[in-house]
Design a protein around this motif. Structure first.
Motif, PDB file in Angstrom:
ATOM      1  N   GLY A  99       0.999  -1.299   0.081  1.00  0.00           N
ATOM      2  CA  GLY A  99       0.020   0.105  -0.197  1.00  0.00           C
ATOM      3  C   GLY A  99       0.799   1.378   0.071  1.00  0.00           C
ATOM      4  O   GLY A  99       0.340   2.250   0.476  1.00  0.00           O
ATOM      5  N   CYS A 100       1.872   1.281  -0.522  1.00  0.00           N
ATOM      6  CA  CYS A 100       2.877   2.317  -0.697  1.00  0.00           C
ATOM      7  C   CYS A 100       2.501   3.042  -1.874  1.00  0.00           C
ATOM      8  O   CYS A 100       2.290   2.723  -2.877  1.00  0.00           O
ATOM      9  CB  CYS A 100       4.384   1.969  -0.862  1.00  0.00           C
ATOM     10  SG  CYS A 100       5.005   1.232   0.783  1.00  0.00           S
ATOM     11  N   HIS A 101       2.306   4.465  -1.779  1.00  0.00           N
ATOM     12  CA  HIS A 101       2.208   5.305  -2.913  1.00  0.00           C
ATOM     13  C   HIS A 101       3.384   5.489  -3.794  1.00  0.00           C
ATOM     14  O   HIS A 101       4.487   5.120  -3.155  1.00  0.00           O
ATOM     15  CB  HIS A 101       1.779   6.677  -2.377  1.00  0.00           C
ATOM     16  CG  HIS A 101       1.480   7.672  -3.348  1.00  0.00           C
ATOM     17  ND1 HIS A 101       2.190   8.473  -4.078  1.00  0.00           N
ATOM     18  CD2 HIS A 101       0.226   8.071  -3.765  1.00  0.00           C
ATOM     19  CE1 HIS A 101       1.461   9.103  -5.164  1.00  0.00           C
ATOM     20  NE2 HIS A 101       0.194   8.895  -4.941  1.00  0.00           N
ATOM     21  N   PRO A 102       3.394   5.544  -5.014  1.00  0.00           N
ATOM     22  CA  PRO A 102       4.348   5.462  -5.897  1.00  0.00           C
ATOM     23  C   PRO A 102       5.542   6.552  -5.548  1.00  0.00           C
ATOM     24  O   PRO A 102       6.611   6.487  -5.562  1.00  0.00           O
ATOM     25  CB  PRO A 102       3.732   5.864  -7.390  1.00  0.00           C
ATOM     26  CG  PRO A 102       2.668   5.556  -7.137  1.00  0.00           C
ATOM     27  CD  PRO A 102       2.062   5.503  -5.843  1.00  0.00           C
ATOM     28  N   SER A 103       5.235   7.730  -4.918  1.00  0.00           N
ATOM     29  CA  SER A 103       6.209   8.758  -4.545  1.00  0.00           C
ATOM     30  C   SER A 103       6.704   8.191  -3.297  1.00  0.00           C
ATOM     31  O   SER A 103       7.810   8.695  -2.951  1.00  0.00           O
ATOM     32  CB  SER A 103       5.350  10.002  -4.156  1.00  0.00           C
ATOM     33  OG  SER A 103       4.278   9.947  -3.145  1.00  0.00           O
ATOM     34  N   GLN A 104       5.958   7.694  -2.404  1.00  0.00           N
ATOM     35  CA  GLN A 104       6.836   6.727  -1.334  1.00  0.00           C
ATOM     36  C   GLN A 104       8.001   5.892  -1.811  1.00  0.00           C
ATOM     37  O   GLN A 104       9.043   5.755  -1.190  1.00  0.00           O
ATOM     38  CB  GLN A 104       5.790   6.333  -0.229  1.00  0.00           C
ATOM     39  CG  GLN A 104       5.054   7.111   0.431  1.00  0.00           C
ATOM     40  CD  GLN A 104       3.995   6.386   1.296  1.00  0.00           C
ATOM     41  OE1 GLN A 104       2.979   5.814   0.946  1.00  0.00           O
ATOM     42  NE2 GLN A 104       4.347   6.443   2.693  1.00  0.00           N
ATOM     43  N   ALA A 105       7.415   5.151  -2.769  1.00  0.00           N
ATOM     44  CA  ALA A 105       8.485   4.369  -3.243  1.00  0.00           C
ATOM     45  C   ALA A 105       9.861   4.827  -3.886  1.00  0.00           C
ATOM     46  O   ALA A 105      10.845   4.560  -3.708  1.00  0.00           O
ATOM     47  CB  ALA A 105       7.710   3.226  -4.304  1.00  0.00           C
ATOM     48  N   ASP A 106       9.392   5.752  -4.734  1.00  0.00           N
ATOM     49  CA  ASP A 106      10.515   6.678  -5.276  1.00  0.00           C
ATOM     50  C   ASP A 106      11.463   7.210  -3.999  1.00  0.00           C
ATOM     51  O   ASP A 106      12.774   7.234  -4.260  1.00  0.00           O
ATOM     52  CB  ASP A 106      10.178   7.817  -5.732  1.00  0.00           C
ATOM     53  CG  ASP A 106       9.410   7.210  -7.317  1.00  0.00           C
ATOM     54  OD1 ASP A 106       9.660   6.038  -7.777  1.00  0.00           O
ATOM     55  OD2 ASP A 106       8.650   8.055  -7.869  1.00  0.00           O
ATOM     56  N   GLU A 107      10.883   7.650  -3.003  1.00  0.00           N
ATOM     57  CA  GLU A 107      11.665   8.336  -1.878  1.00  0.00           C
ATOM     58  C   GLU A 107      12.487   6.995  -1.122  1.00  0.00           C
ATOM     59  O   GLU A 107      13.586   7.438  -0.689  1.00  0.00           O
ATOM     60  CB  GLU A 107      10.768   9.006  -0.910  1.00  0.00           C
ATOM     61  CG  GLU A 107       9.976  10.181  -1.285  1.00  0.00           C
ATOM     62  CD  GLU A 107       9.130  10.588  -0.260  1.00  0.00           C
ATOM     63  OE1 GLU A 107       8.906  10.036   0.799  1.00  0.00           O
ATOM     64  OE2 GLU A 107       8.336  11.586  -0.721  1.00  0.00           O
ATOM     65  N   MET A 108      11.869   5.898  -1.033  1.00  0.00           N
ATOM     66  CA  MET A 108      12.781   4.932  -0.254  1.00  0.00           C
ATOM     67  C   MET A 108      13.828   4.343  -1.252  1.00  0.00           C
ATOM     68  O   MET A 108      14.877   3.920  -0.890  1.00  0.00           O
ATOM     69  CB  MET A 108      11.534   3.681  -0.159  1.00  0.00           C
ATOM     70  CG  MET A 108      10.671   4.062   1.162  1.00  0.00           C
ATOM     71  SD  MET A 108       9.386   2.702   1.271  1.00  0.00           S
ATOM     72  CE  MET A 108       8.155   3.658   2.276  1.00  0.00           C
ATOM     73  N   LEU A 109      13.409   4.195  -2.601  1.00  0.00           N
ATOM     74  CA  LEU A 109      14.666   4.017  -3.473  1.00  0.00           C
ATOM     75  C   LEU A 109      15.734   4.736  -3.366  1.00  0.00           C
ATOM     76  O   LEU A 109      16.825   4.381  -3.285  1.00  0.00           O
ATOM     77  CB  LEU A 109      14.049   3.651  -4.991  1.00  0.00           C
ATOM     78  CG  LEU A 109      14.573   3.183  -6.026  1.00  0.00           C
ATOM     79  CD1 LEU A 109      14.990   1.584  -5.501  1.00  0.00           C
ATOM     80  CD2 LEU A 109      14.043   3.123  -7.341  1.00  0.00           C
ATOM     81  N   HIS A 110      15.458   6.061  -3.443  1.00  0.00           N
ATOM     82  CA  HIS A 110      16.426   7.037  -3.393  1.00  0.00           C
ATOM     83  C   HIS A 110      17.056   7.058  -1.960  1.00  0.00           C
ATOM     84  O   HIS A 110      18.363   7.308  -2.045  1.00  0.00           O
ATOM     85  CB  HIS A 110      15.841   8.519  -3.391  1.00  0.00           C
ATOM     86  CG  HIS A 110      16.816   9.805  -3.502  1.00  0.00           C
ATOM     87  ND1 HIS A 110      17.300  10.294  -2.295  1.00  0.00           N
ATOM     88  CD2 HIS A 110      17.355  10.307  -4.627  1.00  0.00           C
ATOM     89  CE1 HIS A 110      18.085  11.125  -2.598  1.00  0.00           C
ATOM     90  NE2 HIS A 110      18.074  11.185  -4.180  1.00  0.00           N
ATOM     91  N   ALA A 111      16.398   6.749  -1.010  1.00  0.00           N
ATOM     92  CA  ALA A 111      17.146   6.522   0.312  1.00  0.00           C
ATOM     93  C   ALA A 111      18.135   5.355   0.341  1.00  0.00           C
ATOM     94  O   ALA A 111      19.316   5.498   0.965  1.00  0.00           O
ATOM     95  CB  ALA A 111      16.239   6.464   1.633  1.00  0.00           C
ATOM     96  N   TYR A 112      17.745   4.409  -0.293  1.00  0.00           N
ATOM     97  CA  TYR A 112      18.739   3.160  -0.359  1.00  0.00           C
ATOM     98  C   TYR A 112      19.935   3.594  -0.851  1.00  0.00           C
ATOM     99  O   TYR A 112      20.947   3.229  -0.250  1.00  0.00           O
ATOM    100  CB  TYR A 112      17.975   2.083  -0.992  1.00  0.00           C
ATOM    101  CG  TYR A 112      18.915   0.857  -1.056  1.00  0.00           C
ATOM    102  CD1 TYR A 112      19.313  -0.055  -0.124  1.00  0.00           C
ATOM    103  CD2 TYR A 112      19.850   0.698  -2.242  1.00  0.00           C
ATOM    104  CE1 TYR A 112      19.911  -0.958  -0.025  1.00  0.00           C
ATOM    105  CE2 TYR A 112      20.958  -0.531  -2.315  1.00  0.00           C
ATOM    106  CZ  TYR A 112      20.982  -1.253  -1.206  1.00  0.00           C
ATOM    107  OH  TYR A 112      21.711  -2.149  -1.353  1.00  0.00           O
ATOM    108  N   PHE A 113      20.041   4.276  -1.936  1.00  0.00           N
ATOM    109  CA  PHE A 113      21.267   4.719  -2.551  1.00  0.00           C
ATOM    110  C   PHE A 113      22.140   5.795  -2.201  1.00  0.00           C
ATOM    111  O   PHE A 113      23.272   5.786  -2.176  1.00  0.00           O
ATOM    112  CB  PHE A 113      21.118   4.751  -4.079  1.00  0.00           C
ATOM    113  CG  PHE A 113      20.780   3.614  -4.945  1.00  0.00           C
ATOM    114  CD1 PHE A 113      22.025   2.564  -5.116  1.00  0.00           C
ATOM    115  CD2 PHE A 113      19.336   3.080  -5.194  1.00  0.00           C
ATOM    116  CE1 PHE A 113      21.369   1.453  -5.703  1.00  0.00           C
ATOM    117  CE2 PHE A 113      19.014   2.172  -5.846  1.00  0.00           C
ATOM    118  CZ  PHE A 113      20.189   1.034  -6.294  1.00  0.00           C
ATOM    119  N   THR A 114      21.369   6.482  -1.261  1.00  0.00           N
ATOM    120  CA  THR A 114      22.039   7.648  -0.863  1.00  0.00           C
ATOM    121  C   THR A 114      22.506   7.855   0.648  1.00  0.00           C
ATOM    122  O   THR A 114      23.326   8.426   1.221  1.00  0.00           O
ATOM    123  CB  THR A 114      21.133   9.205  -1.016  1.00  0.00           C
ATOM    124  OG1 THR A 114      19.809   8.933  -0.404  1.00  0.00           O
ATOM    125  CG2 THR A 114      21.039   9.497  -2.638  1.00  0.00           C
TER     126      THR A 114
END
Length: 307
Positions: free
Chosen positions: A265-280
């Motif tokens: 139930g994650c919104h696409p914007s949340q998914a993008d933020e989590m993906l960015h957080a992993y690499f940064t």
């Protein structure tokens, strides 16, 4: 087994040029070989060959003699050592920590981790192993038997899984089901993350999939972290997949990240933020080929590599 009177021996391959950091030490014989199989499970082919050869050497008790690496361990851990028929010892990748397995009657019984008093990751693992069984997750975790100070060290003792092995590449369904269960589990409304869901921490046991090494586990509320980490580590370290395939799973509308985000139930914007957080926000990588792989994946996702 009267540890003070046992002849400890060094491995020839996992303690020599190919495994100096690992520093395999055992008490020799069939039981010690069974113990070594539990804690020395290299993922790469050259490591697997070296470990297999060393287990043959261990069974025959022909390695060079070395001092007892666990000589300073005090009760109650010493009681376990004295009750074992065979012991295997290796250095952990965490500085100042060692791992030992104890076997009896040809079968592994216990896994012992000993770190410094301020070994916070090891203390963190003990905390999570005490909490996870109550969450009824669809995979196994090591059963915690003991976690406390032992002299001037912190020790954790768990039951060993008999007849377990590295899981090998997980199927899409297996990986999604595991990471969904982790992302959906929560304490106080915050999801848990294993933190280092990598191929070498996933085993197949007679009771099903088992996850080990919970030192990096958190309640950080990053439910996509484990999936991204597994895909990156499988490609970077083991070359089970390539950069293009990983980027597709991370970004395609029908990729695994999109599927997991939908399940949780994650919104696409949340998914993008989590993906960015992993690499940064992930710790820096010191192995050049692994760093190149991760940086290439990050670039494919649209995240510039760190300077």
């Amino acid at each position: 087994m009267g540890e003070d009177h046992v002849a400890w021996r060094s491995g020839l391959f996992r303690a020599g040029p190919l495994g100096q950091r690992i520093g395999l030490r055992t008490t020799g014989g069939r039981d010690a070989a069974a113990a070594a199989r539990v804690i020395d499970r290299p993922s790469r082919p050259i490591g697997r060959v070296a470990a297999l050869l060393d287990r043959l050497v261990v069974r025959m008790s022909i390695g060079p003699r070395v001092p007892n690496p666990l000589a300073g361990v005090e009760p109650p851990v010493r009681t376990l050592l004295n009750d074992a028929d065979g012991v295997a010892f290796i250095h952990s990748s965490m500085p100042g920590r060692c791992v030992a397995a104890l076997s009896k009657g040809g079968s592994p019984h216990y896994v012992l981790k000993v770190g410094k008093v301020d070994d916070h990751p090891l203390r963190n693992e003990a905390e999570f192993l005490s909490k996870i069984p109550g969450m009824r997750l669809p995979f196994n975790v090591p059963e915690l038997l003991y976690a406390d100070l032992v002299g001037d060290h912190f020790a954790v003792v768990t039951l060993a899984w008999n007849h377990s092995r590295l899981a090998g590449p997980l199927s899409r369904t297996e990986l999604l089901n595991i990471t969904e269960a982790l992302g959906a589990a929560n304490t106080g409304g915050v999801s848990i993350a294993h933190g280092d869901l990598a191929p070498w921490n996933v085993l197949r046991t007679p009771q099903g999939i088992g996850l080990v090494d919970w030192e990096a586990a958190t309640f950080a509320g990053q439910p996509l972290h484990d999936l991204v980490h597994y895909l990156v580590q499988a490609g970077a370290h083991l070359r089970w997949t390539d950069v293009t395939a990983v980027v597709r799973e991370l970004t395609h509308p029908h990729g695994m990240v999109a599927e997991l985000a939908h399940r949780l139930g994650c919104h696409p914007s949340q998914a993008d933020e989590m993906l960015h957080a992993y690499f940064t926000e992930s710790p820096p990588v010191h192995i050049p080929r692994v760093r190149r792989f991760r940086d290439s994946v990050a670039a494919g996702v649209g995240i510039p590599p760190p300077r």
